[in-house]
Design an enzyme around this catalytic site. Structure first.
Site, PDB file in Angstrom:
ATOM      1  N   ASP A 149       0.921  -1.553  -0.108  1.00  0.00           N
ATOM      2  CA  ASP A 149      -0.394   0.082  -0.180  1.00  0.00           C
ATOM      3  C   ASP A 149       1.220   1.422  -0.147  1.00  0.00           C
ATOM      4  OD1 ASP A 149      -2.532  -1.747  -0.281  1.00  0.00           O
ATOM      5  OD2 ASP A 149      -2.289  -1.580   2.328  1.00  0.00           O
ATOM      6  N   GLY A 225     -17.485   3.366   6.151  1.00  0.00           N
ATOM      7  CA  GLY A 225     -16.087   2.799   5.850  1.00  0.00           C
ATOM      8  C   GLY A 225     -15.223   2.332   6.991  1.00  0.00           C
ATOM      9  N   SER A 226     -14.190   1.307   7.089  1.00  0.00           N
ATOM     10  CA  SER A 226     -13.598   1.258   8.702  1.00  0.00           C
ATOM     11  C   SER A 226     -12.834   2.382   8.988  1.00  0.00           C
ATOM     12  CB  SER A 226     -12.736  -0.215   8.866  1.00  0.00           C
ATOM     13  OG  SER A 226     -12.203   0.185   7.418  1.00  0.00           O
ATOM     14  N   LEU A 273     -21.023  -0.855  -3.581  1.00  0.00           N
ATOM     15  CA  LEU A 273     -21.075   1.021  -4.373  1.00  0.00           C
ATOM     16  C   LEU A 273     -22.259   1.155  -4.911  1.00  0.00           C
ATOM     17  CD1 LEU A 273     -17.723  -0.743  -5.785  1.00  0.00           C
ATOM     18  CD2 LEU A 273     -18.108   1.288  -4.190  1.00  0.00           C
ATOM     19  N   ALA A 289      -3.412   4.891   2.459  1.00  0.00           N
ATOM     20  CA  ALA A 289      -2.985   5.255   1.260  1.00  0.00           C
ATOM     21  C   ALA A 289      -3.717   5.851  -0.029  1.00  0.00           C
ATOM     22  CB  ALA A 289      -1.674   4.665   0.622  1.00  0.00           C
TER      23      ALA A 289
END
EC number: 2.4.1.-
Length: 399
Positions: A149, A225-226, A273, A289
């Site tokens: 990442d 999201g986390s 999504l 990132a």
């Protein structure tokens, strides 16, 4: 289009600045407040609103649409990334120093070879998907591809020029960016996408199809999201205080152990999504990132709020703040986020225009053909920088 938006901006500014009478109204440059008005009252937003109008007007005035021919929208990124090697090329010594930072590949006689062990097999497979069709066009070369990442070559830590390819970086790094494996396979693996997001070509179709008409979208901000970092906390806290304005909740990640890991609340369910398209305003945050989610959000034809500008992928610079998306400072407070979201709720035409430009840009300039084109340009130009005879490494396997 710019002319129409300019009229909207001018009319909106005139409304804000019209409070100039002596009958209890303030002058345009004063802070217009009423003792009986709520501290979150509309008048307190006037300074912020002027700031947003000016930012949009300035961005549009200086915007020139990029040339979509031959993936030229992203040409400046490639030129800048390869510039450190332009004068003296890439030597065998540079490659030897780079090997510790990524997976070693070779192109020899139009065949592709890779070191036997790959830290992330799906990521290597995604890279190889894009490289194989180009083999007939490529000279012999060594490639060090970082599939982690995080970028590897920090400009202040590395005094030597080291050619390492990475999918994402900040301005502090000298890695050469390549289109991520996740355009084909891999990417974040969650319950809904157990093998990763992947298949950008398919997502382009399904997400666009799921996009609701602007009027049918819920006029609120949305995020799922986390809790990768606490940069996301302000939006989640605003959502808890004002659920009619924002729906932002944390989901589980692999490290989740208790509600403390989701800011003292039970984790929310993950959403596809396509489900994001129900909402008019979509927030994007970086992860470890650059965010793999970013490009997908535009396909909803919703207004994208992009938090922070530090992390980049190869296509990010072609997207312009206030033209294609709304830039959000990383450490914005809940109050600042409230003002920004409320502004676009109250200026629907501006929101819709930015959302549509963002969609059109991604749809027209980040096709799978553009991704393949960038890979082609990258490897051909990289290959021309090789300054030694590439010899087959017998420890590598053909892939």
């Amino acid at each position: 289009m710019h002319f129409i938006i300019g009229i909207v901006i001018c009319l909106s500014l005139s409304v804000i600045q019209s409070n100039t009478s002596d009958e209890g109204m303030c002058m345009a440059k004063e802070q217009c407040t009423d003792p009986e008005e709520s501290t979150t009252g509309r008048s307190l937003y006037s300074a912020d609103y002027n700031k947003y109008f000016n930012a949009i007007e300035t961005a549009l005035a200086g915007y020139v649409a990029c040339n979509s021919t031959n993936c030229n929208c992203h040409a400046d990124v490639l030129k800048a990334d390869l510039k450190p090697f332009k004068a003296h090329g890439i030597t065998k010594e540079m490659i030897n120093r780079a090997k510790q930072y990524g997976t070693h590949y070779q192109v020899i006689g139009h065949k592709l070879y890779r070191q036997r062990e790959c830290m992330f097999p799906a990521r290597c497979s995604g890279v190889e998907h894009f490289v194989r069709p180009l083999l007939p066009l490529l000279p012999d070369m060594d490639l060090i591809v970082n599939c982690r990442d995080w970028p590897q070559i920090h400009r202040h830590w590395s005094k030597e020029k080291i050619p390492v390819l990475s999918f994402s970086k900040t301005a502090e790094y000298l890695d050469i960016m390549y289109p991520a494996w996740a355009f084909w396979e891999g990417g974040p693996a969650i319950a809904l996408y157990p093998t990763g997001l992947g298949r950008w070509d398919l997502h382009r179709q399904t997400i666009t199809k799921a996009s609701a008409d602007w009027e049918a979208k819920e006029p609120k901000a949305f995020f799922r999201g986390s809790r990768t970092s606490d940069e996301r906390d302000a939006l989640v806290l605003l959502s808890r205080a004002q659920p009619s304005l924002v729906d932002a909740q944390y989901t589980k990640n692999q490290a989740w152990k208790s509600p403390q890991d989701t800011l003292n609340a039970e984790p929310a369910r993950e959403v596809t999504l396509e489900e994001h398209c129900r909402y008019r305003f979509l927030f994007n945050f970086r992860g470890v990132a650059a965010s793999f989610r970013f490009k997908h959000l535009f396909l909803c034809r919703s207004l994208v709020f992009h938090v922070g500008d530090e992390w980049q992928e190869f296509f990010y610079p072609s997207l312009k703040p206030w033209v294609h998306y709304v830039p959000v400072p990383v450490r914005s407070t809940p109050e600042e986020l409230e003002a920004l979201i409320t502004f676009f709720q109250e200026h629907d035409q501006l929101a819709r225009a930015i959302a549509e430009r963002g969609y059109e840009h991604i749809w027209n300039h980040l096709r799978m053909a553009d991704v393949e084109c960038y890979w082609k340009k990258l490897l051909k130009r990289y290959g021309k920088l090789i300054r030694y005879t590439v010899e087959r490494d017998s420890t590598l396997i053909e892939v």
